[in-house]
Design a protein around this motif. Structure first.
Motif, mmCIF file in Angstrom:
data_model
loop_
_atom_site.group_PDB
_atom_site.id
_atom_site.type_symbol
_atom_site.label_atom_id
_atom_site.label_comp_id
_atom_site.label_asym_id
_atom_site.label_seq_id
_atom_site.Cartn_x
_atom_site.Cartn_y
_atom_site.Cartn_z
ATOM 1 N N HIS A 330 0.717 -1.153 -0.178
ATOM 2 C CA HIS A 330 0.021 -0.179 -0.325
ATOM 3 C C HIS A 330 0.964 1.331 0.081
ATOM 4 O O HIS A 330 2.016 1.381 0.741
ATOM 5 C CB HIS A 330 -1.260 -0.256 1.190
ATOM 6 N N LEU A 331 0.361 1.995 -1.089
ATOM 7 C CA LEU A 331 1.575 3.236 -0.836
ATOM 8 C C LEU A 331 0.848 4.628 -0.655
ATOM 9 O O LEU A 331 -0.681 4.927 -1.113
ATOM 10 C CB LEU A 331 0.861 3.611 -2.318
ATOM 11 N N HIS A 332 0.955 4.909 0.244
ATOM 12 C CA HIS A 332 0.459 6.758 1.047
ATOM 13 C C HIS A 332 0.292 7.715 -0.048
ATOM 14 O O HIS A 332 1.789 8.184 -0.841
ATOM 15 C CB HIS A 332 0.969 6.515 2.242
ATOM 16 N N GLY A 333 -1.095 8.477 0.078
ATOM 17 C CA GLY A 333 -0.251 10.118 -0.417
ATOM 18 C C GLY A 333 -0.544 10.426 -2.078
ATOM 19 O O GLY A 333 -0.900 10.788 -2.786
ATOM 20 N N HIS A 334 -0.788 8.370 -2.527
ATOM 21 C CA HIS A 334 -0.480 8.869 -4.730
ATOM 22 C C HIS A 334 -1.877 7.391 -4.355
ATOM 23 O O HIS A 334 -1.795 6.883 -4.224
ATOM 24 C CB HIS A 334 0.675 8.305 -5.003
ATOM 25 N N ASP A 335 -2.599 7.793 -5.775
ATOM 26 C CA ASP A 335 -2.724 6.751 -6.336
ATOM 27 C C ASP A 335 -1.489 5.885 -7.195
ATOM 28 O O ASP A 335 -0.807 6.570 -7.777
ATOM 29 C CB ASP A 335 -3.696 6.733 -7.237
ATOM 30 N N PHE A 336 -1.471 4.839 -7.951
ATOM 31 C CA PHE A 336 -0.982 3.989 -8.793
ATOM 32 C C PHE A 336 -1.285 3.543 -9.836
ATOM 33 O O PHE A 336 -2.670 2.802 -9.425
ATOM 34 C CB PHE A 336 0.555 3.651 -7.942
ATOM 35 N N ARG A 337 -0.173 3.313 -10.374
ATOM 36 C CA ARG A 337 -1.345 1.940 -11.662
ATOM 37 C C ARG A 337 -0.653 0.799 -11.632
ATOM 38 O O ARG A 337 0.485 0.452 -11.336
ATOM 39 C CB ARG A 337 -0.737 2.833 -13.300
ATOM 40 N N ILE A 338 -1.054 -0.032 -11.501
ATOM 41 C CA ILE A 338 -0.997 -1.629 -12.383
ATOM 42 C C ILE A 338 -0.794 -1.581 -13.508
ATOM 43 O O ILE A 338 -1.376 -1.708 -14.713
ATOM 44 C CB ILE A 338 -1.709 -2.402 -11.702
ATOM 45 N N ILE A 339 0.764 -1.692 -14.355
ATOM 46 C CA ILE A 339 1.267 -1.645 -15.637
ATOM 47 C C ILE A 339 1.625 -2.807 -16.323
ATOM 48 O O ILE A 339 1.461 -3.543 -17.761
ATOM 49 C CB ILE A 339 1.606 -1.004 -16.044
ATOM 50 N N ALA A 340 1.577 -3.725 -15.272
ATOM 51 C CA ALA A 340 2.030 -4.978 -15.664
ATOM 52 C C ALA A 340 2.171 -6.338 -15.021
ATOM 53 O O ALA A 340 2.312 -5.948 -13.193
ATOM 54 C CB ALA A 340 3.710 -4.915 -16.762
ATOM 55 N N VAL A 351 -6.239 1.730 -12.083
ATOM 56 C CA VAL A 351 -5.533 2.977 -10.705
ATOM 57 C C VAL A 351 -6.294 2.041 -9.693
ATOM 58 O O VAL A 351 -7.484 1.593 -8.712
ATOM 59 C CB VAL A 351 -6.421 4.104 -11.198
ATOM 60 N N VAL A 352 -4.699 2.314 -8.392
ATOM 61 C CA VAL A 352 -5.604 1.549 -6.834
ATOM 62 C C VAL A 352 -4.299 1.800 -6.111
ATOM 63 O O VAL A 352 -3.929 2.720 -6.521
ATOM 64 C CB VAL A 352 -5.112 0.058 -7.346
ATOM 65 N N SER A 353 -4.212 2.331 -4.986
ATOM 66 C CA SER A 353 -3.156 2.266 -4.128
ATOM 67 C C SER A 353 -3.276 1.026 -3.325
ATOM 68 O O SER A 353 -1.870 1.348 -2.462
ATOM 69 C CB SER A 353 -3.786 3.136 -3.075
ATOM 70 N N THR A 354 -3.497 -0.075 -3.083
ATOM 71 C CA THR A 354 -3.004 -1.163 -2.980
ATOM 72 C C THR A 354 -2.836 -2.388 -4.034
ATOM 73 O O THR A 354 -3.844 -3.032 -4.596
ATOM 74 C CB THR A 354 -3.673 -1.729 -1.934
ATOM 75 N N ASP A 364 4.568 -4.495 -12.030
ATOM 76 C CA ASP A 364 5.087 -3.555 -11.873
ATOM 77 C C ASP A 364 3.991 -2.809 -11.636
ATOM 78 O O ASP A 364 2.416 -2.829 -12.603
ATOM 79 C CB ASP A 364 6.020 -3.135 -13.031
ATOM 80 N N ILE A 365 4.419 -1.383 -11.268
ATOM 81 C CA ILE A 365 3.272 -0.556 -10.931
ATOM 82 C C ILE A 365 4.089 1.032 -11.099
ATOM 83 O O ILE A 365 5.518 1.243 -11.353
ATOM 84 C CB ILE A 365 2.825 -0.140 -9.499
ATOM 85 N N ASP A 366 3.420 1.821 -11.440
ATOM 86 C CA ASP A 366 3.905 3.760 -11.251
ATOM 87 C C ASP A 366 3.033 4.457 -11.094
ATOM 88 O O ASP A 366 2.001 4.110 -10.850
ATOM 89 C CB ASP A 366 4.225 3.710 -13.476
ATOM 90 N N PHE A 367 3.583 5.676 -10.548
ATOM 91 C CA PHE A 367 2.608 6.654 -9.674
ATOM 92 C C PHE A 367 4.073 7.782 -10.340
ATOM 93 O O PHE A 367 4.550 7.685 -10.850
ATOM 94 C CB PHE A 367 2.702 6.933 -8.279
ATOM 95 N N ILE A 368 2.719 9.279 -10.332
ATOM 96 C CA ILE A 368 3.110 10.133 -10.294
ATOM 97 C C ILE A 368 3.125 11.079 -8.652
ATOM 98 O O ILE A 368 3.106 11.000 -8.359
ATOM 99 C CB ILE A 368 1.688 11.432 -11.474
#
Length: 403
Positions: A330-340, A351-354, A364-368
């Motif tokens: 789980h990532l605090h303060g951001h959402d991220f994408r599951i890309i692979a 688009v998730v946060s966990t 593989d995930i990515d975030f801004i």
């Protein structure tokens, strides 16, 4: 007459101007611009919204998916890596050292990285006192390179060397690990990451981090750690208290059955594979799974590697779970994408946060990086964020914004 002609002309010019203004406001940059401020360029709207007005989820949805590889061409390049399986002292966190089974003395072993179409050649020397092998988790390799003793090759005996060679197939995040006495050897650190990059890289991130998650069963350090060679029976201990060794079913029958149907590399017709002696109980006597330390790249918090980012960057994280636990990261303060997942791009990133990693999975995930501060990225199975039941520890690291 002049007035009659002037009105239609004026209306035509007015409509043309409005149409042009509307088209200009809907233009979206094409291609793959530099990531910094990418989302701000793409997401400006006709209403005059600024980047700060736009939700992170919309920014993430505007980003491209990873392309899928349909075919590759051999590059003619060879990526040769020398590995040595050996025991070594390993400090999982400051003040806590254990006897590890390693590739080249580190946990995880060296990162192996190649491009699609490259030849990967790995020369493994076994300096352990027991047999071992390497399995290329998730990769498509020739059967004799799969690294499963009794089915695809002989177990590599102490002092022996074996060469693995195969073509790097489609781009993605993978693992390599022991596949002999595998639970014991993996739980003590005999694994690593393997990354294959695309031949034609279309999607480029500003920063990239990789983490492989492991579980450890480490005796109470107050009584002094026992080495693998001193007492394998210590493997069943957790938090300083002995517990019965956990055993799998007898694998000898299964292994012998495999010999009937598989021909081994280097074997002559009629030759039988040597089976491990009963006293070694190959694959049967293993470490207990009552893990008391959890690691990211071989380290527990607060010694885990932080993710340093700059405002506006596009960040990729590769995650792999070599442990026998389940980890909702789980990532605090951001959402991220599951890309692979498991090396395969998702055509529509989620688009998730966990994201939950089961044993053997990679994501593989990515975030801004658009929310400055110091943020926690951790496993939400909260026992996994302790060191011998002391919180905070384990599977936890920090996202740190830097200038």
């Amino acid at each position: 007459m002049k007035q009659t002609c002037f009105v239609p002309l004026f209306l035509a010019l007015l409509l043309t101007g409005c149409s042009g203004q509307q088209a200009a406001s809907q233009q979206v940059p094409t291609g793959n611009p530099t990531v910094k401020n990418r989302s701000y360029q793409v997401l400006e709207t006709a209403k005059g919204d600024t980047a700060d007005d736009i939700l992170t989820t919309k920014k993430l949805r505007s980003l491209p998916a990873l392309p899928e590889t349909d075919s590759i061409k051999k590059t003619g390049k060879v990526r040769e890596v020398h590995l040595e399986a050996k025991t070594a002292k390993w400090e999982v966190v400051s003040g806590v050292t254990t006897e590890a089974i390693t590739f080249n003395g580190t946990v995880p072993g060296p990162l192996i990285r190649a491009k699609e179409g490259d030849t990967i050649r790995v020369i493994l020397k076994n300096s352990l006192k027991k047999e071992t092998s390497i399995h290329w988790h998730g990769l498509h390799v020739p059967n004799k390179m799969d690294g499963v003793p009794s089915f695809t090759q002989h177990a590599i005996k102490p002092g022996e060397t074996f060469t693995y060679e195969f073509t790097a197939n489609h781009a993605g995040t993978y693992m390599y690990h022991s596949h002999f006495n595998s639970i014991e050897q993996i739980d003590k650190g005999l694994y690593g990451l393997l990354i294959i990059d695309p031949q034609n890289e279309i999607v480029k991130h500003d920063r990239e981090y990789s983490y492989i998650i492991g579980g450890w069963n480490i005796p109470d350090q107050k009584n002094g750690g026992k080495t693998e060679d001193e007492k394998d029976s210590m493997a069943g201990m957790s938090k300083g208290s002995p517990s019965p060794l956990k055993r799998k079913g007898d694998v000898s029958h299964m292994m012998k059955q495999g010999l009937k149907t598989k021909s081994m590399q280097g074997m002559t017709p009629g030759e039988k594979m040597e089976m491990p002696g009963k006293e070694e109980e190959a694959g049967s006597t293993v470490m207990g799974m009552d893990y008391n330390y959890w690691t990211m790249n071989g380290k527990s918090f607060p010694d885990t590697q932080p993710l340093e980012v700059k405002q506006g960057e596009w960040v990729r994280i590769r995650l792999a779970n070599i442990s026998n636990g389940i980890h909702p990261m789980h990532l605090h303060g951001h959402d991220f994408r599951i890309i692979a997942k498991d090396g395969h791009p998702l055509p529509t990133p989620q688009v998730v946060s966990t994201v939950t990693l089961n044993p053997g999975e990679t994501y593989d995930i990515d975030f801004i990086a658009d929310n400055p501060g110091e943020w926690v990225f951790h496993c939400h199975e909260l026992h996994h964020t302790t060191n011998a039941d002391v919180e905070p520890g384990g599977l936890l690291t920090l996202v740190k914004y830097v200038k």
